[in-house]
Design a protein around this motif. Structure first.
Motif, PDB file in Angstrom:
ATOM      1  N   GLU A   2       0.846  -1.201   0.000  1.00  0.00           N
ATOM      2  CA  GLU A   2       0.000   0.000   0.000  1.00  0.00           C
ATOM      3  C   GLU A   2       0.872   1.239   0.000  1.00  0.00           C
ATOM      4  O   GLU A   2       1.821   1.348   0.762  1.00  0.00           O
ATOM      5  CB  GLU A   2      -0.888  -0.008   1.242  1.00  0.00           C
ATOM      6  N   GLY A   3       0.526   2.192  -0.836  1.00  0.00           N
ATOM      7  CA  GLY A   3       1.302   3.427  -0.891  1.00  0.00           C
ATOM      8  C   GLY A   3       2.633   3.208  -1.593  1.00  0.00           C
ATOM      9  O   GLY A   3       2.841   2.213  -2.279  1.00  0.00           O
ATOM     10  N   THR A   4       3.553   4.148  -1.404  1.00  0.00           N
ATOM     11  CA  THR A   4       4.850   4.080  -2.068  1.00  0.00           C
ATOM     12  C   THR A   4       5.886   3.473  -1.119  1.00  0.00           C
ATOM     13  O   THR A   4       5.604   3.240   0.057  1.00  0.00           O
ATOM     14  CB  THR A   4       5.343   5.498  -2.422  1.00  0.00           C
ATOM     15  N   SER A   7       6.146   5.436   2.015  1.00  0.00           N
ATOM     16  CA  SER A   7       5.046   5.532   3.001  1.00  0.00           C
ATOM     17  C   SER A   7       5.462   5.195   4.435  1.00  0.00           C
ATOM     18  O   SER A   7       5.141   5.947   5.359  1.00  0.00           O
ATOM     19  CB  SER A   7       3.864   4.659   2.572  1.00  0.00           C
ATOM     20  N   LEU A  10       7.407   8.048   5.935  1.00  0.00           N
ATOM     21  CA  LEU A  10       6.556   9.224   6.189  1.00  0.00           C
ATOM     22  C   LEU A  10       5.771   9.033   7.477  1.00  0.00           C
ATOM     23  O   LEU A  10       5.620   9.947   8.280  1.00  0.00           O
ATOM     24  CB  LEU A  10       5.593   9.453   5.023  1.00  0.00           C
ATOM     25  N   GLU A  11       5.301   7.812   7.676  1.00  0.00           N
ATOM     26  CA  GLU A  11       4.566   7.475   8.895  1.00  0.00           C
ATOM     27  C   GLU A  11       5.508   7.603  10.106  1.00  0.00           C
ATOM     28  O   GLU A  11       5.179   8.210  11.122  1.00  0.00           O
ATOM     29  CB  GLU A  11       4.036   6.040   8.740  1.00  0.00           C
ATOM     30  N   GLY A 167       1.019   4.057  -4.971  1.00  0.00           N
ATOM     31  CA  GLY A 167       0.818   5.424  -4.470  1.00  0.00           C
ATOM     32  C   GLY A 167       1.353   6.449  -5.466  1.00  0.00           C
ATOM     33  O   GLY A 167       1.717   6.100  -6.584  1.00  0.00           O
ATOM     34  N   ASP A 172       4.865  11.768  -2.565  1.00  0.00           N
ATOM     35  CA  ASP A 172       5.508  11.221  -1.358  1.00  0.00           C
ATOM     36  C   ASP A 172       6.974  11.641  -1.253  1.00  0.00           C
ATOM     37  O   ASP A 172       7.484  11.882  -0.160  1.00  0.00           O
ATOM     38  CB  ASP A 172       5.398   9.685  -1.340  1.00  0.00           C
ATOM     39  N   LYS A 175       6.969  15.151  -0.024  1.00  0.00           N
ATOM     40  CA  LYS A 175       6.634  15.164   1.406  1.00  0.00           C
ATOM     41  C   LYS A 175       7.831  14.717   2.241  1.00  0.00           C
ATOM     42  O   LYS A 175       8.138  15.278   3.287  1.00  0.00           O
ATOM     43  CB  LYS A 175       5.465  14.199   1.672  1.00  0.00           C
TER      44      LYS A 175
END
Length: 202
Positions: A2-4, A7, A10-11, A167, A172, A175
Protein backbone atom coordinates in the motif's frame (compact mmCIF):
# COMPACT_ATOMS: atom_id res chain seq x y z
CA UNK A 1 2.17 -2.88 -1.06
CA UNK A 2 0.00 0.00 0.00
CA UNK A 3 1.30 3.43 -0.89
CA UNK A 4 4.85 4.08 -2.07
CA UNK A 5 8.19 2.78 -0.81
CA UNK A 6 8.32 6.08 1.12
CA UNK A 7 5.05 5.53 3.00
CA UNK A 8 6.56 3.75 6.05
CA UNK A 9 9.19 6.49 6.47
CA UNK A 10 6.56 9.22 6.19
CA UNK A 11 4.57 7.47 8.90
CA UNK A 12 7.68 7.04 11.07
CA UNK A 13 8.64 10.70 10.86
CA UNK A 14 5.64 11.68 12.93
CA UNK A 15 7.33 10.08 15.94
CA UNK A 16 10.91 11.39 15.61
CA UNK A 17 10.42 14.16 18.17
CA UNK A 18 9.25 13.88 21.74
CA UNK A 19 6.26 15.92 22.86
CA UNK A 20 8.60 18.69 23.96
CA UNK A 21 10.34 18.72 20.57
CA UNK A 22 13.49 16.74 21.34
CA UNK A 23 14.93 14.34 18.76
CA UNK A 24 14.50 10.74 19.84
CA UNK A 25 17.19 8.21 19.00
CA UNK A 26 15.21 5.13 18.05
CA UNK A 27 12.49 6.80 15.93
CA UNK A 28 15.15 8.80 14.03
CA UNK A 29 17.21 5.67 13.32
CA UNK A 30 14.04 3.78 12.38
CA UNK A 31 13.18 6.37 9.73
CA UNK A 32 16.72 6.13 8.34
CA UNK A 33 16.31 2.35 8.23
CA UNK A 34 13.03 2.72 6.36
CA UNK A 35 14.89 4.57 3.61
CA UNK A 36 17.14 1.55 2.97
CA UNK A 37 14.48 -0.22 0.82
CA UNK A 38 14.31 2.93 -1.33
CA UNK A 39 18.11 2.88 -1.76
CA UNK A 40 17.95 -0.81 -2.68
CA UNK A 41 15.88 0.13 -5.72
CA UNK A 42 18.94 1.92 -7.11
CA UNK A 43 20.79 -1.39 -7.32
CA UNK A 44 24.58 -1.34 -7.63
CA UNK A 45 24.77 2.45 -7.99
CA UNK A 46 23.97 2.91 -4.31
CA UNK A 47 25.70 -0.12 -2.83
CA UNK A 48 28.36 2.08 -1.16
CA UNK A 49 25.79 4.49 0.25
CA UNK A 50 23.59 1.69 1.50
CA UNK A 51 26.37 -0.11 3.35
CA UNK A 52 27.61 3.21 4.75
CA UNK A 53 24.16 4.18 6.05
CA UNK A 54 23.52 0.68 7.37
CA UNK A 55 26.85 0.64 9.23
CA UNK A 56 26.25 4.01 10.87
CA UNK A 57 22.70 3.09 11.88
CA UNK A 58 24.02 -0.11 13.49
CA UNK A 59 26.74 1.77 15.35
CA UNK A 60 24.27 4.27 16.82
CA UNK A 61 21.67 1.62 17.49
CA UNK A 62 24.12 -0.57 19.43
CA UNK A 63 25.00 2.38 21.62
CA UNK A 64 21.33 3.16 22.15
CA UNK A 65 20.55 -0.48 23.02
CA UNK A 66 23.35 -0.52 25.59
CA UNK A 67 21.19 1.85 27.67
CA UNK A 68 17.88 2.87 26.04
CA UNK A 69 16.83 5.07 28.97
CA UNK A 70 20.08 7.00 29.03
CA UNK A 71 20.28 7.41 25.25
CA UNK A 72 16.62 8.06 24.53
CA UNK A 73 17.57 11.48 23.08
CA UNK A 74 19.69 11.39 19.95
CA UNK A 75 22.26 14.00 20.97
CA UNK A 76 23.00 12.51 24.40
CA UNK A 77 25.51 10.01 23.02
CA UNK A 78 27.29 12.77 21.09
CA UNK A 79 27.43 15.08 24.10
CA UNK A 80 28.87 12.24 26.18
CA UNK A 81 31.65 11.66 23.63
CA UNK A 82 32.33 15.39 23.39
CA UNK A 83 32.72 15.55 27.17
CA UNK A 84 34.96 12.48 27.14
CA UNK A 85 37.02 13.92 24.22
CA UNK A 86 36.36 10.78 22.11
CA UNK A 87 33.96 12.36 19.61
CA UNK A 88 36.52 12.69 16.80
CA UNK A 89 37.45 9.00 16.80
CA UNK A 90 36.68 7.12 13.55
CA UNK A 91 34.37 4.73 15.38
CA UNK A 92 32.61 7.25 17.58
CA UNK A 93 28.83 7.64 17.54
CA UNK A 94 29.43 11.31 16.76
CA UNK A 95 31.19 10.30 13.56
CA UNK A 96 28.38 7.83 12.88
CA UNK A 97 25.68 10.46 13.26
CA UNK A 98 27.63 12.98 11.16
CA UNK A 99 28.07 10.61 8.22
CA UNK A 100 24.55 9.23 8.51
CA UNK A 101 23.23 12.81 8.34
CA UNK A 102 25.45 13.63 5.36
CA UNK A 103 24.34 10.52 3.47
CA UNK A 104 20.72 11.47 4.15
CA UNK A 105 21.45 15.03 2.92
CA UNK A 106 22.64 13.47 -0.31
CA UNK A 107 19.49 11.36 -0.67
CA UNK A 108 17.16 14.28 0.05
CA UNK A 109 19.00 16.37 -2.55
CA UNK A 110 18.80 13.52 -5.05
CA UNK A 111 15.07 13.03 -4.48
CA UNK A 112 14.56 16.79 -4.85
CA UNK A 113 16.38 16.72 -8.17
CA UNK A 114 14.08 13.95 -9.41
CA UNK A 115 11.03 16.03 -8.57
CA UNK A 116 12.25 19.45 -9.68
CA UNK A 117 14.25 18.48 -12.78
CA UNK A 118 12.00 16.18 -14.73
CA UNK A 119 14.34 16.32 -17.75
CA UNK A 120 17.45 15.12 -15.89
CA UNK A 121 18.70 11.57 -16.20
CA UNK A 122 19.09 9.59 -13.00
CA UNK A 123 22.89 9.76 -13.13
CA UNK A 124 22.72 13.55 -13.63
CA UNK A 125 20.38 13.85 -10.60
CA UNK A 126 22.79 11.68 -8.57
CA UNK A 127 25.96 13.52 -9.61
CA UNK A 128 24.44 16.92 -9.00
CA UNK A 129 23.26 15.86 -5.51
CA UNK A 130 26.66 14.35 -4.75
CA UNK A 131 28.46 17.54 -5.80
CA UNK A 132 26.25 19.59 -3.50
CA UNK A 133 26.47 17.37 -0.44
CA UNK A 134 29.02 14.60 0.08
CA UNK A 135 31.74 15.51 -2.38
CA UNK A 136 33.48 18.18 -0.30
CA UNK A 137 33.84 15.74 2.61
CA UNK A 138 35.22 12.87 0.55
CA UNK A 139 38.83 12.29 -0.39
CA UNK A 140 39.87 11.59 -3.99
CA UNK A 141 39.41 7.84 -3.71
CA UNK A 142 35.88 7.98 -2.30
CA UNK A 143 34.94 10.59 -4.91
CA UNK A 144 36.21 8.45 -7.77
CA UNK A 145 34.44 5.30 -6.65
CA UNK A 146 31.28 7.32 -6.12
CA UNK A 147 31.40 8.88 -9.57
CA UNK A 148 31.93 5.44 -11.05
CA UNK A 149 28.98 3.98 -9.14
CA UNK A 150 26.68 6.79 -10.31
CA UNK A 151 27.13 5.55 -13.88
CA UNK A 152 25.22 2.42 -12.83
CA UNK A 153 22.18 4.42 -11.75
CA UNK A 154 18.88 2.96 -13.02
CA UNK A 155 16.61 4.63 -15.53
CA UNK A 156 14.64 7.30 -13.66
CA UNK A 157 11.26 6.30 -15.01
CA UNK A 158 11.82 2.66 -14.02
CA UNK A 159 12.99 3.76 -10.60
CA UNK A 160 9.97 6.01 -10.01
CA UNK A 161 7.61 3.26 -11.18
CA UNK A 162 9.22 0.80 -8.77
CA UNK A 163 9.10 3.13 -5.76
CA UNK A 164 5.55 4.26 -6.51
CA UNK A 165 3.91 0.92 -5.66
CA UNK A 166 0.26 1.89 -5.81
CA UNK A 167 0.82 5.42 -4.47
CA UNK A 168 1.92 8.77 -5.88
CA UNK A 169 5.73 8.72 -5.94
CA UNK A 170 6.20 12.42 -6.70
CA UNK A 171 3.93 13.57 -3.93
CA UNK A 172 5.51 11.22 -1.36
CA UNK A 173 9.05 12.15 -2.37
CA UNK A 174 8.17 15.84 -2.01
CA UNK A 175 6.63 15.16 1.41
CA UNK A 176 9.65 13.14 2.48
CA UNK A 177 12.12 15.90 1.53
CA UNK A 178 10.09 18.62 3.23
CA UNK A 179 9.53 16.70 6.45
CA UNK A 180 12.94 15.06 6.79
CA UNK A 181 15.18 18.05 5.95
CA UNK A 182 14.52 19.93 9.23
CA UNK A 183 15.67 16.87 11.24
CA UNK A 184 18.92 16.80 9.28
CA UNK A 185 19.37 20.55 9.73
CA UNK A 186 18.91 20.10 13.46
CA UNK A 187 21.60 17.40 13.52
CA UNK A 188 24.00 19.72 11.68
CA UNK A 189 23.22 22.58 14.02
CA UNK A 190 23.87 20.47 17.07
CA UNK A 191 27.09 19.02 15.62
CA UNK A 192 28.21 22.53 14.67
CA UNK A 193 27.48 23.77 18.19
CA UNK A 194 30.06 21.27 19.52
CA UNK A 195 32.48 22.04 16.66
CA UNK A 196 32.07 18.72 14.90
CA UNK A 197 30.05 19.41 11.76
CA UNK A 198 33.03 19.75 9.45
CA UNK A 199 35.06 16.58 10.06
CA UNK A 200 36.40 15.13 6.80
CA UNK A 201 36.65 11.48 5.86
CA UNK A 202 39.66 9.96 7.54
Amino acid sequence: MEGTVFSPALEGMQHVKSEDGIMLTKPFLDVCKLILPVIEKFGAAMAIVKSDIGGNITRLENKYLSNPTKYIHLFTMVQEEVDAKTAKGSYSCTNGLLWLTRAMDFLVELFRNLIHHQDWSMSQACSEAYGKTLKKWHGWLASSSFSLAMKLAPDRKKFLDVVAGDGDANSDIEKFCTTFSPFLEENHKFLASVGLDDLKAS
